[in-house]
Design a protein around this motif. Structure first.
Motif, PDB file in Angstrom:
ATOM      1  N   ASN A   1      67.001  -2.411 -65.360  1.00  0.00           N
ATOM      2  CA  ASN A   1      66.743  -1.183 -66.124  1.00  0.00           C
ATOM      3  C   ASN A   1      67.489  -1.121 -67.447  1.00  0.00           C
ATOM      4  N   ILE A   2      68.086  -2.239 -67.874  1.00  0.00           N
ATOM      5  CA  ILE A   2      68.944  -2.204 -69.060  1.00  0.00           C
ATOM      6  C   ILE A   2      68.178  -1.760 -70.307  1.00  0.00           C
ATOM      7  N   LYS A   3      66.919  -2.181 -70.441  1.00  0.00           N
ATOM      8  CA  LYS A   3      66.146  -1.796 -71.620  1.00  0.00           C
ATOM      9  C   LYS A   3      65.942  -0.286 -71.668  1.00  0.00           C
ATOM     10  N   LYS A   4      65.591   0.318 -70.522  1.00  0.00           N
ATOM     11  CA  LYS A   4      65.383   1.769 -70.459  1.00  0.00           C
ATOM     12  C   LYS A   4      66.694   2.518 -70.695  1.00  0.00           C
ATOM     13  N   ILE A   5      67.770   1.972 -70.154  1.00  0.00           N
ATOM     14  CA  ILE A   5      69.086   2.604 -70.331  1.00  0.00           C
ATOM     15  C   ILE A   5      69.473   2.613 -71.808  1.00  0.00           C
ATOM     16  N   LEU A   6      69.269   1.484 -72.474  1.00  0.00           N
ATOM     17  CA  LEU A   6      69.595   1.396 -73.900  1.00  0.00           C
ATOM     18  C   LEU A   6      68.696   2.299 -74.738  1.00  0.00           C
ATOM     19  N   GLU A   7      67.448   2.401 -74.347  1.00  0.00           N
ATOM     20  CA  GLU A   7      66.521   3.254 -75.088  1.00  0.00           C
ATOM     21  C   GLU A   7      66.913   4.722 -75.003  1.00  0.00           C
ATOM     22  N   VAL A   8      67.350   5.163 -73.821  1.00  0.00           N
ATOM     23  CA  VAL A   8      67.739   6.574 -73.685  1.00  0.00           C
ATOM     24  C   VAL A   8      69.055   6.843 -74.420  1.00  0.00           C
ATOM     25  N   ILE A   9      69.931   5.840 -74.489  1.00  0.00           N
ATOM     26  CA  ILE A   9      71.168   5.984 -75.274  1.00  0.00           C
ATOM     27  C   ILE A   9      70.812   6.243 -76.740  1.00  0.00           C
ATOM     28  N   LYS A  10      69.854   5.456 -77.259  1.00  0.00           N
ATOM     29  CA  LYS A  10      69.457   5.587 -78.664  1.00  0.00           C
ATOM     30  C   LYS A  10      68.672   6.874 -78.915  1.00  0.00           C
ATOM     31  N   GLU A  11      67.677   7.130 -78.074  1.00  0.00           N
ATOM     32  CA  GLU A  11      66.788   8.278 -78.292  1.00  0.00           C
ATOM     33  C   GLU A  11      67.514   9.613 -78.206  1.00  0.00           C
ATOM     34  N   LYS A  12      68.472   9.712 -77.299  1.00  0.00           N
ATOM     35  CA  LYS A  12      69.175  10.980 -77.097  1.00  0.00           C
ATOM     36  C   LYS A  12      70.549  11.004 -77.750  1.00  0.00           C
ATOM     37  N   GLY A  13      70.867   9.934 -78.458  1.00  0.00           N
ATOM     38  CA  GLY A  13      72.140   9.883 -79.156  1.00  0.00           C
ATOM     39  C   GLY A  13      73.335  10.025 -78.224  1.00  0.00           C
ATOM     40  N   LEU A  14      73.257   9.387 -77.052  1.00  0.00           N
ATOM     41  CA  LEU A  14      74.336   9.518 -76.077  1.00  0.00           C
ATOM     42  C   LEU A  14      75.589   8.792 -76.572  1.00  0.00           C
ATOM     43  N   PRO A  15      76.758   9.379 -76.328  1.00  0.00           N
ATOM     44  CA  PRO A  15      78.007   8.852 -76.894  1.00  0.00           C
ATOM     45  C   PRO A  15      78.584   7.678 -76.106  1.00  0.00           C
ATOM     46  N   ILE A  16      77.805   6.592 -76.004  1.00  0.00           N
ATOM     47  CA  ILE A  16      78.258   5.398 -75.293  1.00  0.00           C
ATOM     48  C   ILE A  16      78.806   4.400 -76.309  1.00  0.00           C
ATOM     49  N   SER A  17      80.078   4.081 -76.202  1.00  0.00           N
ATOM     50  CA  SER A  17      80.687   3.174 -77.182  1.00  0.00           C
ATOM     51  C   SER A  17      80.428   1.712 -76.849  1.00  0.00           C
ATOM     52  N   HIS A  18      80.399   1.385 -75.551  1.00  0.00           N
ATOM     53  CA  HIS A  18      80.121   0.004 -75.179  1.00  0.00           C
ATOM     54  C   HIS A  18      79.718  -0.113 -73.712  1.00  0.00           C
ATOM     55  N   ILE A  19      79.189  -1.276 -73.364  1.00  0.00           N
ATOM     56  CA  ILE A  19      78.794  -1.609 -72.001  1.00  0.00           C
ATOM     57  C   ILE A  19      79.736  -2.683 -71.476  1.00  0.00           C
ATOM     58  N   VAL A  20      80.177  -2.516 -70.244  1.00  0.00           N
ATOM     59  CA  VAL A  20      80.971  -3.542 -69.577  1.00  0.00           C
ATOM     60  C   VAL A  20      80.090  -4.231 -68.538  1.00  0.00           C
ATOM     61  N   ILE A  21      79.949  -5.534 -68.655  1.00  0.00           N
ATOM     62  CA  ILE A  21      79.174  -6.307 -67.687  1.00  0.00           C
ATOM     63  C   ILE A  21      80.108  -6.723 -66.555  1.00  0.00           C
ATOM     64  N   GLY A  22      79.894  -6.141 -65.380  1.00  0.00           N
ATOM     65  CA  GLY A  22      80.748  -6.433 -64.227  1.00  0.00           C
ATOM     66  C   GLY A  22      80.210  -7.621 -63.448  1.00  0.00           C
ATOM     67  N   ARG A  23      80.737  -8.793 -63.731  1.00  0.00           N
ATOM     68  CA  ARG A  23      80.164 -10.027 -63.185  1.00  0.00           C
ATOM     69  C   ARG A  23      80.313 -10.136 -61.666  1.00  0.00           C
ATOM     70  N   SER A  24      81.409  -9.650 -61.112  1.00  0.00           N
ATOM     71  CA  SER A  24      81.638  -9.806 -59.668  1.00  0.00           C
ATOM     72  C   SER A  24      80.583  -9.079 -58.847  1.00  0.00           C
ATOM     73  N   ASP A  25      80.411  -7.782 -59.125  1.00  0.00           N
ATOM     74  CA  ASP A  25      79.417  -7.010 -58.378  1.00  0.00           C
ATOM     75  C   ASP A  25      77.998  -7.463 -58.714  1.00  0.00           C
ATOM     76  N   LEU A  26      77.782  -7.859 -59.951  1.00  0.00           N
ATOM     77  CA  LEU A  26      76.467  -8.355 -60.348  1.00  0.00           C
ATOM     78  C   LEU A  26      76.122  -9.632 -59.576  1.00  0.00           C
ATOM     79  N   THR A  27      77.086 -10.518 -59.462  1.00  0.00           N
ATOM     80  CA  THR A  27      76.891 -11.761 -58.712  1.00  0.00           C
ATOM     81  C   THR A  27      76.550 -11.467 -57.260  1.00  0.00           C
TER      82      THR A  27
END
Length: 245
Positions: free
Chosen positions: A122-148
């Motif tokens: 869902n990363i594309k949709k998440i990024l789109e809503v950040i941009k469209e709604k001007g959400l105050p997200i400074s950065h994304i942390v990729i959590g490799r352990s849980d992702l793995t």
């Protein structure tokens, strides 16, 4: 306790002297950190002009967001963001607390963890809503352990995790959102991290420390930073222990 407190402050200063320290991290999620412990860490960070990141228990952990503001954390990290809904869920509370604490010298920034198969899908949709709604997200942390684990893989440094990380960073950069790599960083992670040098990686982080990334970082320096972060973590655990036993 005074000895452990002094030792912890010494470790913070050692990290600061590297010139790569972005923030010290604490978390409710995995550690169950107590408010009195966080108060001490917050004071040490403030005293030494170091940013504090507080990782909450999840998108629904509203009290954690309030306490992050109360403690003066410069960054709030929200784990397990998997959809636009989970992203937006806490935004209203964040904005409310921003208004309640608007007298703060610094604006408390938000970051989110992408650390599951669903979150990545869902990363594309998440990024789109950040941009469209001007959400105050400074950065994304990729959590490799849980992702793995979510992908039923075994190696955080695998080609599969690298390609996913590269994809998240590339998509995020298109939306002007910076990316940080976390999740079981050891000296064996250098090749993985350094191979992202051409994709505008912003930072990398251990369990307790966030470091600024740059293309000039060497393997020797990377190993040294990991060593310092582990020393800080041990000093923090020792202080916590001395406070309660």
């Amino acid at each position: 306790m005074k000895k452990d407190l002094k030792n912890l402050e010494s470790k913070i200063n050692s990290l600061k002297k590297t010139g790569r320290l972005l923030a010290i991290k604490a978390e409710f999620e995995a550690e169950g950190t107590r408010i009195d412990e966080l108060g001490i860490l917050s004071n040490l960070c403030f005293k030494n002009n170091v940013h504090l990141t507080l990782k909450t228990g999840g998108p629904a952990a509203i009290r954690d967001i309030f306490e992050a503001f109360q403690l003066g954390a410069q960054n709030i990290l929200i784990p397990m963001v998997e959809s636009e809904y989970s992203l937006e869920y806490f935004i209203d509370s964040y904005k409310k607390f921003s208004n309640d604490f608007k007298g703060l010298n610094e604006i408390t920034k938000l970051a989110i963890n992408i650390e599951s198969k669903t979150g990545y899908e869902n990363i594309k949709k998440i990024l789109e809503v950040i941009k469209e709604k001007g959400l105050p997200i400074s950065h994304i942390v990729i959590g490799r352990s849980d992702l793995t684990s979510s992908l039923q893989l075994n190696d955080v440094n695998s080609k599969e995790i690298f390609n996913i990380s590269k994809d998240i960073i590339s998509k995020s950069n298109l939306h002007n959102v910076k990316c940080c790599i976390g999740g079981n960083l050891t000296s064996n992670s250098f090749k993985f991290i350094f191979a992202l040098k051409d994709y505008d990686l912003y930072a990398f982080e251990s369990r307790k420390v966030t470091f600024k990334f740059s293309k000039s970082i060497s393997e020797k320096e990377f190993d040294f930073l990991i060593k310092l972060s582990l020393e800080f973590e041990l000093a923090w655990l020792n202080l916590k222990s001395s406070m309660h036993y």
